[in-house]
Design a protein around this motif. Sequence first.
Motif, PDB file in Angstrom:
ATOM      1  N   ALA A  84       0.781  -1.014   0.043  1.00  0.00           N
ATOM      2  CA  ALA A  84       0.136   0.090  -0.072  1.00  0.00           C
ATOM      3  C   ALA A  84       0.810   1.449  -0.048  1.00  0.00           C
ATOM      4  CB  ALA A  84      -0.862   0.003   1.232  1.00  0.00           C
ATOM      5  N   GLY A  85       2.239   1.108   0.169  1.00  0.00           N
ATOM      6  CA  GLY A  85       3.022   2.359   0.308  1.00  0.00           C
ATOM      7  C   GLY A  85       3.060   3.232   1.609  1.00  0.00           C
ATOM      8  N   SER A  86       2.762   2.515   2.424  1.00  0.00           N
ATOM      9  CA  SER A  86       2.202   3.049   3.916  1.00  0.00           C
ATOM     10  C   SER A  86       3.947   2.917   4.769  1.00  0.00           C
ATOM     11  CB  SER A  86       1.092   2.615   4.579  1.00  0.00           C
ATOM     12  OG  SER A  86       1.109   1.168   4.561  1.00  0.00           O
ATOM     13  N   VAL A  87       4.415   2.044   4.466  1.00  0.00           N
ATOM     14  CA  VAL A  87       5.935   1.725   4.876  1.00  0.00           C
ATOM     15  C   VAL A  87       6.931   1.481   3.816  1.00  0.00           C
ATOM     16  CG1 VAL A  87       4.502   0.650   7.161  1.00  0.00           C
ATOM     17  CG2 VAL A  87       5.425  -0.733   5.140  1.00  0.00           C
ATOM     18  N   GLN A  88       8.024   1.431   4.304  1.00  0.00           N
ATOM     19  CA  GLN A  88       9.214   1.536   3.356  1.00  0.00           C
ATOM     20  C   GLN A  88       9.673   0.015   3.199  1.00  0.00           C
ATOM     21  OE1 GLN A  88       9.368   4.355   5.848  1.00  0.00           O
ATOM     22  NE2 GLN A  88       8.484   5.286   4.280  1.00  0.00           N
ATOM     23  N   ILE A  89       9.361  -0.649   4.475  1.00  0.00           N
ATOM     24  CA  ILE A  89       9.784  -2.095   4.360  1.00  0.00           C
ATOM     25  C   ILE A  89       8.598  -3.078   5.134  1.00  0.00           C
ATOM     26  CG2 ILE A  89      11.525  -3.933   5.090  1.00  0.00           C
ATOM     27  CD1 ILE A  89      13.598  -1.599   5.317  1.00  0.00           C
ATOM     28  N   GLY A  90       8.382  -4.036   4.433  1.00  0.00           N
ATOM     29  CA  GLY A  90       7.647  -4.968   4.729  1.00  0.00           C
ATOM     30  C   GLY A  90       8.583  -6.215   5.289  1.00  0.00           C
ATOM     31  N   ASN A  91       8.344  -6.597   6.281  1.00  0.00           N
ATOM     32  CA  ASN A  91       9.357  -7.747   6.912  1.00  0.00           C
ATOM     33  C   ASN A  91       8.510  -9.050   6.807  1.00  0.00           C
ATOM     34  OD1 ASN A  91      11.349  -5.974   7.553  1.00  0.00           O
ATOM     35  ND2 ASN A  91      10.842  -6.118   9.614  1.00  0.00           N
ATOM     36  N   SER A  92       9.010 -10.133   6.210  1.00  0.00           N
ATOM     37  CA  SER A  92       8.131 -11.317   6.190  1.00  0.00           C
ATOM     38  C   SER A  92       8.883 -12.520   6.306  1.00  0.00           C
ATOM     39  CB  SER A  92       7.475 -11.407   4.734  1.00  0.00           C
ATOM     40  OG  SER A  92       6.855 -12.459   4.403  1.00  0.00           O
ATOM     41  N   ASP A  93       8.279 -13.601   6.825  1.00  0.00           N
ATOM     42  CA  ASP A  93       8.888 -15.212   6.872  1.00  0.00           C
ATOM     43  C   ASP A  93       8.624 -15.847   5.619  1.00  0.00           C
ATOM     44  OD1 ASP A  93       9.539 -14.007   9.532  1.00  0.00           O
ATOM     45  OD2 ASP A  93       7.728 -15.121  10.288  1.00  0.00           O
ATOM     46  N   VAL A  94       7.783 -15.459   4.881  1.00  0.00           N
ATOM     47  CA  VAL A  94       7.374 -16.047   3.533  1.00  0.00           C
ATOM     48  C   VAL A  94       7.434 -15.154   2.289  1.00  0.00           C
ATOM     49  CG1 VAL A  94       5.566 -17.489   4.964  1.00  0.00           C
ATOM     50  CG2 VAL A  94       4.841 -15.339   3.900  1.00  0.00           C
ATOM     51  N   PHE A  95       7.553 -15.711   1.137  1.00  0.00           N
ATOM     52  CA  PHE A  95       7.566 -15.371  -0.018  1.00  0.00           C
ATOM     53  C   PHE A  95       6.218 -14.470  -0.340  1.00  0.00           C
ATOM     54  CE2 PHE A  95      10.756 -18.536  -0.575  1.00  0.00           C
ATOM     55  CZ  PHE A  95      11.645 -17.691  -1.449  1.00  0.00           C
ATOM     56  N   ALA A  96       6.209 -13.139  -0.848  1.00  0.00           N
ATOM     57  CA  ALA A  96       5.159 -12.481  -1.167  1.00  0.00           C
ATOM     58  C   ALA A  96       4.326 -13.292  -1.950  1.00  0.00           C
ATOM     59  CB  ALA A  96       5.431 -11.386  -1.788  1.00  0.00           C
ATOM     60  N   GLU A  97       4.720 -14.243  -2.983  1.00  0.00           N
ATOM     61  CA  GLU A  97       3.776 -14.865  -3.956  1.00  0.00           C
ATOM     62  C   GLU A  97       3.000 -15.877  -3.173  1.00  0.00           C
ATOM     63  OE1 GLU A  97       7.792 -14.346  -6.096  1.00  0.00           O
ATOM     64  OE2 GLU A  97       7.154 -14.514  -3.950  1.00  0.00           O
ATOM     65  N   GLU A  98       3.234 -15.960  -1.930  1.00  0.00           N
ATOM     66  CA  GLU A  98       2.607 -17.117  -0.945  1.00  0.00           C
ATOM     67  C   GLU A  98       1.206 -16.677  -0.273  1.00  0.00           C
ATOM     68  OE1 GLU A  98       6.073 -20.385  -0.223  1.00  0.00           O
ATOM     69  OE2 GLU A  98       5.797 -18.762   1.124  1.00  0.00           O
ATOM     70  N   LYS A  99       1.360 -15.183  -0.296  1.00  0.00           N
ATOM     71  CA  LYS A  99       0.245 -14.270   0.504  1.00  0.00           C
ATOM     72  C   LYS A  99      -0.825 -14.011  -0.454  1.00  0.00           C
ATOM     73  CE  LYS A  99       1.011 -14.228   4.881  1.00  0.00           C
ATOM     74  NZ  LYS A  99       0.185 -14.749   5.914  1.00  0.00           N
ATOM     75  N   ASP A 100      -2.222 -14.512   0.091  1.00  0.00           N
ATOM     76  CA  ASP A 100      -3.227 -13.871  -0.854  1.00  0.00           C
ATOM     77  C   ASP A 100      -3.438 -12.650  -0.626  1.00  0.00           C
ATOM     78  OD1 ASP A 100      -3.913 -16.714  -1.544  1.00  0.00           O
ATOM     79  OD2 ASP A 100      -5.280 -17.041   0.068  1.00  0.00           O
ATOM     80  N   GLY A 101      -4.158 -11.948  -1.789  1.00  0.00           N
ATOM     81  CA  GLY A 101      -4.139 -10.651  -1.805  1.00  0.00           C
ATOM     82  C   GLY A 101      -2.898  -9.704  -2.059  1.00  0.00           C
ATOM     83  N   HIS A 245      12.511 -12.183   4.815  1.00  0.00           N
ATOM     84  CA  HIS A 245      12.552 -11.079   3.929  1.00  0.00           C
ATOM     85  C   HIS A 245      12.308  -9.710   4.314  1.00  0.00           C
ATOM     86  CE1 HIS A 245      11.890 -14.802   1.106  1.00  0.00           C
ATOM     87  NE2 HIS A 245      11.015 -15.235   2.237  1.00  0.00           N
ATOM     88  N   MET A 246      12.901  -8.889   3.592  1.00  0.00           N
ATOM     89  CA  MET A 246      12.603  -7.395   3.692  1.00  0.00           C
ATOM     90  C   MET A 246      12.172  -6.986   2.374  1.00  0.00           C
ATOM     91  SD  MET A 246      15.517  -5.934   6.335  1.00  0.00           S
ATOM     92  CE  MET A 246      14.519  -4.947   7.212  1.00  0.00           C
ATOM     93  N   TYR A 247      10.684  -6.670   2.240  1.00  0.00           N
ATOM     94  CA  TYR A 247      10.300  -6.453   0.837  1.00  0.00           C
ATOM     95  C   TYR A 247      10.063  -4.646   0.693  1.00  0.00           C
ATOM     96  CZ  TYR A 247       9.037 -10.907  -0.638  1.00  0.00           C
ATOM     97  OH  TYR A 247       8.945 -12.312  -1.169  1.00  0.00           O
ATOM     98  N   THR A 248      10.588  -4.240  -0.389  1.00  0.00           N
ATOM     99  CA  THR A 248      10.103  -2.697  -0.728  1.00  0.00           C
ATOM    100  C   THR A 248       9.191  -2.701  -1.939  1.00  0.00           C
ATOM    101  OG1 THR A 248      12.192  -2.764  -2.118  1.00  0.00           O
ATOM    102  CG2 THR A 248      12.401  -2.023   0.206  1.00  0.00           C
TER     103      THR A 248
END
Length: 296
Positions: A84-101, A245-248
């Motif tokens: 959504a662009g509300s944070v600079q980094i999204g920390n995740s234990d899973v690949f973004a591809e694995e998350k619905d939405g 993962h640290m996603y941008t």
Amino acid sequence: MKKWLVSLLALVAISGASLTSVNHGTSAFAASKSKLTGKVLAVGSTALQPLAEQVGERFSSAYPSVQVTVQGGGSGAGLTQVQAGSVQIGNSDVFAEEKDGIDASVLVDHKVAVVGIAPVVNTDVSVKSLTKSQLKKIFTGKVTNWNQVGGKNEKIVLINRAAGSGTRAVFEKAILGDATAATAQEQDSNGTVQKMISTTPGSISYLAFGYIKGQSGLKALKIKKVSPTTKNVEKNAWPIWGYEHMYTKGKAKGATKAFIAYFHKSSVKSLIKKLGYIPLAGMKVDRTASGVVTKK
């Protein structure tokens, strides 16, 4: 003036000019570092949170004009907010591809470490090792008493992470597969699960390695007599692990780019190990969104 004196003066002049040039370059580098400013807000995985917080403190000391804030909330929250662009980094234990939405195509993945996850029980539980099949039966509600898996006559108290948790997603992918988890009390962070397990007799859940070491009141279980260790994760002998993962959203820039790069400094590798994480360089296997492959 004698020729030798002229030559000496010329040499001194050249040396002085060179020294001035070197000092000017050093000052320029320092100035370049001091010019790094901005705010970095990293939200998401509570498994990654302790490491991100401590690296953030070191980074802020090195770059006082950058404000780094690290918050939990779970991997799902991190991915949703960075998309959504509300944070600079999204920390995740899973690949973004694995998350619905989540539209992984707009996000850039930056792997910073590996996290091992282990089933944990209160220390009053006598069982020391379970098979993956037994764990699956426990977490799907088919086994409800410890005496069904070699323990004493004691009711199993199941504690799960909330939906959206990356730690839960990694655990369920490795142990439950496509099976549905049993209804159980849910907690929103590794830290809360840690406290619940250590104070609740008969309880079982799962935690990132960093939340297990030195914690009284709980113990990690082996899986088919294999211990949850860094060495076993590195060669995939231990089945429950994932990347941190640290996603941008798009390519990282400015202070965000510098902060993520800071995780790969040699001085940070010792911190990664100290906190119970596993450096990327030690992995003998690689994990993609679709499976595990041996590194070449």
